[in-house]
Design an enzyme around this catalytic site. Structure first.
Site, PDB file in Angstrom:
ATOM      1  N   GLY A 115     -38.935  52.466 -54.551  1.00 44.88           N
ATOM      2  CA  GLY A 115     -39.328  53.652 -53.792  1.00 44.88           C
ATOM      3  C   GLY A 115     -38.356  53.911 -52.661  1.00 44.88           C
ATOM      4  N   GLY A 145     -41.992  44.463 -46.918  1.00 48.37           N
ATOM      5  CA  GLY A 145     -41.874  43.021 -46.694  1.00 48.37           C
ATOM      6  C   GLY A 145     -40.547  42.564 -46.119  1.00 48.37           C
ATOM      7  N   ILE A 185     -41.762  26.973 -43.616  1.00 50.89           N
ATOM      8  CA  ILE A 185     -41.298  27.014 -45.012  1.00 50.89           C
ATOM      9  C   ILE A 185     -40.414  25.797 -45.305  1.00 50.89           C
ATOM     10  CG2 ILE A 185     -39.898  28.301 -46.677  1.00 50.89           C
ATOM     11  CD1 ILE A 185     -40.968  30.883 -45.425  1.00 50.89           C
ATOM     12  N   GLY A 268     -35.519  31.709 -41.029  1.00 47.47           N
ATOM     13  CA  GLY A 268     -36.003  33.022 -40.602  1.00 47.47           C
ATOM     14  C   GLY A 268     -35.920  34.081 -41.688  1.00 47.47           C
ATOM     15  N   MET A 315     -45.000  36.444 -39.582  1.00 46.00           N
ATOM     16  CA  MET A 315     -44.684  36.735 -40.994  1.00 46.00           C
ATOM     17  C   MET A 315     -45.699  35.995 -41.856  1.00 46.00           C
ATOM     18  SD  MET A 315     -41.724  38.393 -41.245  1.00 46.00           S
ATOM     19  CE  MET A 315     -40.302  38.778 -40.312  1.00 46.00           C
ATOM     20  N   HIS A 318     -51.885  37.020 -44.322  1.00 48.81           N
ATOM     21  CA  HIS A 318     -53.180  37.528 -43.825  1.00 48.81           C
ATOM     22  C   HIS A 318     -52.979  38.513 -42.675  1.00 48.81           C
ATOM     23  CE1 HIS A 318     -52.299  33.452 -42.333  1.00 48.81           C
ATOM     24  NE2 HIS A 318     -52.672  33.907 -41.157  1.00 48.81           N
ATOM     25  N   HIS A 441     -72.977  16.232 -39.980  1.00 44.49           N
ATOM     26  CA  HIS A 441     -72.384  14.910 -39.825  1.00 44.49           C
ATOM     27  C   HIS A 441     -72.480  14.162 -41.139  1.00 44.49           C
ATOM     28  CE1 HIS A 441     -71.302  11.078 -38.017  1.00 44.49           C
ATOM     29  NE2 HIS A 441     -72.325  10.533 -38.674  1.00 44.49           N
TER      30      HIS A 441
HETATM   31  C1  LIG Z   1     -41.963  30.135 -49.453  1.00 43.88           C
HETATM   32  C2  LIG Z   1     -42.925  30.980 -48.654  1.00 43.88           C
HETATM   33  C3  LIG Z   1     -44.182  30.496 -48.383  1.00 43.88           C
HETATM   34  C4  LIG Z   1     -45.086  31.263 -47.668  1.00 43.88           C
HETATM   35  N1  LIG Z   1     -46.312  30.754 -47.420  1.00 43.88           N
HETATM   36  C5  LIG Z   1     -47.201  31.477 -46.727  1.00 43.88           C
HETATM   37  C6  LIG Z   1     -48.508  30.986 -46.488  1.00 43.88           C
HETATM   38  O1  LIG Z   1     -48.859  29.885 -46.902  1.00 43.88           O
HETATM   39  N2  LIG Z   1     -49.376  31.761 -45.808  1.00 43.88           N
HETATM   40  C7  LIG Z   1     -49.023  32.996 -45.328  1.00 43.88           C
HETATM   41  O2  LIG Z   1     -49.849  33.653 -44.703  1.00 43.88           O
HETATM   42  N3  LIG Z   1     -47.788  33.491 -45.535  1.00 43.88           N
HETATM   43  C8  LIG Z   1     -46.883  32.766 -46.226  1.00 43.88           C
HETATM   44  N4  LIG Z   1     -45.648  33.291 -46.481  1.00 43.88           N
HETATM   45  C9  LIG Z   1     -45.312  34.623 -45.931  1.00 43.88           C
HETATM   46  C10 LIG Z   1     -45.921  35.733 -46.784  1.00 43.88           C
HETATM   47  O3  LIG Z   1     -45.479  35.603 -48.100  1.00 43.88           O
HETATM   48  C11 LIG Z   1     -45.529  37.085 -46.208  1.00 43.88           C
HETATM   49  O4  LIG Z   1     -45.851  37.138 -44.840  1.00 43.88           O
HETATM   50  C12 LIG Z   1     -46.267  38.212 -46.926  1.00 43.88           C
HETATM   51  O5  LIG Z   1     -45.990  38.193 -48.294  1.00 43.88           O
HETATM   52  C13 LIG Z   1     -45.892  39.562 -46.320  1.00 43.88           C
HETATM   53  O6  LIG Z   1     -46.553  40.574 -47.009  1.00 43.88           O
HETATM   54  P1  LIG Z   1     -45.941  42.039 -47.103  1.00 43.88           P
HETATM   55  O7  LIG Z   1     -46.877  42.816 -47.938  1.00 43.88           O
HETATM   56  O8  LIG Z   1     -45.595  42.524 -45.771  1.00 43.88           O
HETATM   57  O9  LIG Z   1     -44.539  41.852 -47.861  1.00 43.88           O
HETATM   58  P2  LIG Z   1     -44.178  41.207 -49.261  1.00 43.88           P
HETATM   59  O10 LIG Z   1     -45.172  40.242 -49.712  1.00 43.88           O
HETATM   60  O11 LIG Z   1     -42.763  40.754 -49.137  1.00 43.88           O
HETATM   61  O12 LIG Z   1     -44.267  42.434 -50.268  1.00 43.88           O
HETATM   62  C14 LIG Z   1     -43.379  43.481 -50.226  1.00 43.88           C
HETATM   63  C15 LIG Z   1     -43.223  44.025 -51.622  1.00 43.88           C
HETATM   64  O13 LIG Z   1     -42.468  45.222 -51.570  1.00 43.88           O
HETATM   65  C16 LIG Z   1     -41.604  45.278 -52.683  1.00 43.88           C
HETATM   66  N5  LIG Z   1     -40.516  46.185 -52.339  1.00 43.88           N
HETATM   67  C17 LIG Z   1     -39.535  46.009 -51.410  1.00 43.88           C
HETATM   68  N6  LIG Z   1     -38.764  47.112 -51.338  1.00 43.88           N
HETATM   69  C18 LIG Z   1     -39.275  47.993 -52.239  1.00 43.88           C
HETATM   70  C19 LIG Z   1     -38.931  49.309 -52.624  1.00 43.88           C
HETATM   71  N7  LIG Z   1     -37.918  49.946 -52.049  1.00 43.88           N
HETATM   72  N8  LIG Z   1     -39.681  49.906 -53.566  1.00 43.88           N
HETATM   73  C20 LIG Z   1     -40.726  49.265 -54.151  1.00 43.88           C
HETATM   74  N9  LIG Z   1     -41.091  48.026 -53.831  1.00 43.88           N
HETATM   75  C21 LIG Z   1     -40.389  47.404 -52.877  1.00 43.88           C
HETATM   76  C22 LIG Z   1     -41.173  43.839 -52.872  1.00 43.88           C
HETATM   77  O14 LIG Z   1     -40.735  43.618 -54.200  1.00 43.88           O
HETATM   78  C23 LIG Z   1     -42.455  43.088 -52.552  1.00 43.88           C
HETATM   79  O15 LIG Z   1     -43.217  42.858 -53.703  1.00 43.88           O
HETATM   80  C24 LIG Z   1     -44.714  32.557 -47.217  1.00 43.88           C
HETATM   81  C25 LIG Z   1     -43.451  33.060 -47.502  1.00 43.88           C
HETATM   82  C26 LIG Z   1     -42.560  32.288 -48.218  1.00 43.88           C
HETATM   83  C27 LIG Z   1     -41.199  32.841 -48.535  1.00 43.88           C
END
Ligand SMILES: Cc1cc2nc3c(=O)[nH]c(=O)nc-3n(C[C@H](O)[C@H](O)[C@H](O)COP(=O)(O)OP(=O)(O)OC[C@H]3O[C@@H](n4cnc5c(N)ncnc54)[C@H](O)[C@@H]3O)c2cc1C
Length: 462
Positions: A115, A145, A185, A268, A315, A318, A441
């Protein structure tokens, strides 16, 4: 042109949760996701696959090293890495399929492709085969994300030098794994491979691990991780990392270089804004590249909102979900709210580490007069029965009002225990409220109650 009330770019926890809530509130909603599987980083290459491997590797370590403490004799404990990976994939597939089902059930239209913004109220979707569809939208939500932040000098080759995504699928156990970055991570993925047999060396620029977490808890974690066999190079700056033959080399300022079989960069994350066409439409980003959004998740362009990792802050999946719900409710009825003071953070190592609210350092820096109660797991009956006596619970409360300002836990099941503290803080509870609440308990939750009693110097269990 397809018309929608709300078009969401990104199908991660921020995007798909916003889509479901918006649809429930009656909006004609669409969600664009470029990957085949929905669920974002969290479901595909983040929270879920990492927890699947953490669980598998922890069970292996327990069976091979700790069951003897319970009087259980085992021999020849081994593991099948490819089976562990298959289990992880099947958990991911089940959950991503579940998101697909939920979007369909709530009548959210899904578009597969990339998008990008065309103008205010218009979005382009480019499918993998190059076909384009233009959507018109009264409201647009950016929920794209984040990705791993590149570190100067580190040459990611997607094999020997990679990110958490590669570390979730190494084909064999690296003999020596170098981890750049001691955040959650790095520590979680380092734990997986250490338990399966790797020597793990963590290189961290700061002189501490788990930046941002309460220092006393992080110090305790460092002690326990060292006991588990992790090696740390703290206060060490990685100046380069590159693949080298069948391994990798990490150069560290002023120190001998580190040779490892594989290197994981976990220093990061950065906002996914490339290709969104933000400039053309005039959507502002901050100096670190995160989309600027106000407390109602509005960008500076009318009708364009943003939530989740792409706007920065914690990041966490939830946090993105909460914002997704809040933005949908804001668009529909003008009201949506996230209490950033009560967002928990959990590190799923062993023991787990969980935190909510202010750290002791933050309170001191702000000159807040607070009282503190600390209770060690070793003094808890259930922790002893579980053979999980490492760690402590710390409750920080306002010295005058007794209102709970922060709770920090290192210990078994800390990630579940923190939920009580979060609920207490959401209701503006005092430490005495927690202390006067009856806890079953013997349970680990009694540690929180005792720490709350400790705020007033009234710990009883020992
Ligand atoms: C190894 C690892 C472990 C983690 N463990 C945890 C945990 O235990 N608990 C926790 O709370 N968080 C954890 N996180 C962090 C968590 O994954 C993120 O904070 C969360 O996924 C953010 O959600 P979001 O919807 O903002 O983005 P994202 O989950 O990154 O989703 C964004 C989506 O947008 C899509 N996208 C991007 N650009 C475009 C575009 N132009 N058009 C269409 N689609 C697009 C991407 O493909 C992706 O699917 C972890 C992260 C990593 C890397």
């Amino acid at each position: 042109m397809n018309e929608h009330d709300l078009v969401i770019i990104g199908g991660g926890p921020g995007g798909y949760v916003a889509a479901i809530r918006a649809a429930q509130l009656g909006l004609n909603t669409a969600c664009i996701e470029l990957e085949e599987k929905l669920g974002g980083t969290c479901l595909r290459v983040g929270c879920i696959p990492s927890k699947a491997l953490l669980e598998a590797s922890e069970r292996f370590e327990e069976a091979s090293k700790h069951l003897g403490d319970f009087g259980i004799t085992t021999s020849g404990v081994s593991f099948d890495l490819s089976k562990m990976m298959l289990r992880k994939e099947s958990i991911v597939d089940g959950l991503t399929g579940g998101v697909d089902y939920l979007l369909k059930k709530n009548k959210v239209t899904r578009y597969k492709g990339r998008g990008s913004l065309v103008a205010q109220g218009r979005v382009d979707v480019e499918a993998a085969d190059g076909q384009r569809t233009e959507l018109s939208a009264k409201n647009i939500l950016i929920a794209t994300g984040s990705s791993v932040a590149q570190l100067k000098g580190v040459q990611l080759d997607g094999d020997r030098v990679g990110t958490s995504t590669e570390a979730l699928s190494y084909p064999e156990v690296p003999e020596h794994l170098g981890v750049s970055g001691a955040g959650y991570i790095g520590m979680e993925m380092g734990s997986v491979w250490r338990r399966l047999g790797s020597k793990v060396t963590v290189v961290e620029y700061l002189d501490r691990i788990l930046p941002g977490m309460d220092a006393e808890i992080a110090k305790e974690a460092l002690k326990l991780f060292k006991k588990q066999g992790f090696e740390f190079k703290l206060g060490s700056k990685v100046t380069s990392a590159r693949a080298d033959g069948s391994g990798a080399v990490v150069e560290i300022e002023g120190q001998e270089s580190l040779r490892a079989d594989r290197v994981l960069l976990s220093a990061g994350r950065t906002a996914n804004t490339q290709g969104l066409n933000l400039d053309a439409v005039g959507v502002e980003t901050d100096r670190r590249g995160f989309v600027r959004a106000d407390s109602h998740y509005r960008t500076n362009v009318q009708g364009i909102y943003a939530v989740g990792d792409v706007i920065g802050g914690a990041m966490l999946a939830h946090k993105a979900e909460e914002e997704g719900v809040a933005v949908a409710e804001t668009i529909v009825n003008g009201r949506g709210h996230v209490n950033y003071g009560a967002i928990p953070g959990v590190v799923y190592t062993h023991p787990e580490i969980a935190t909510v609210g202010r750290t002791e350092e933050e309170l001191s820096e702000r000159g807040v007069d607070f009282r503190k109660g600390v209770f060690p797991f070793i003094a808890n009956g259930r922790a002893r029965a579980l053979n999980a006596t490492d760690g402590k619970v710390k409750v920080l409360a306002d010295a005058k009002t007794d209102r709970v300002l922060g709770v920090h836990i290192i210990g078994a099941r800390a990630g579940d225990l923190i939920a009580e503290a979060v609920a207490a803080m959401e209701f503006g509870a005092s430490a005495e409220d927690i202390a006067r609440t009856c806890h079953a308990h013997p349970t680990l939750s009694e540690c929180l109650r005792e720490a709350a009693l400790g705020v007033d110097g009234r710990i009883r269990q020992m």
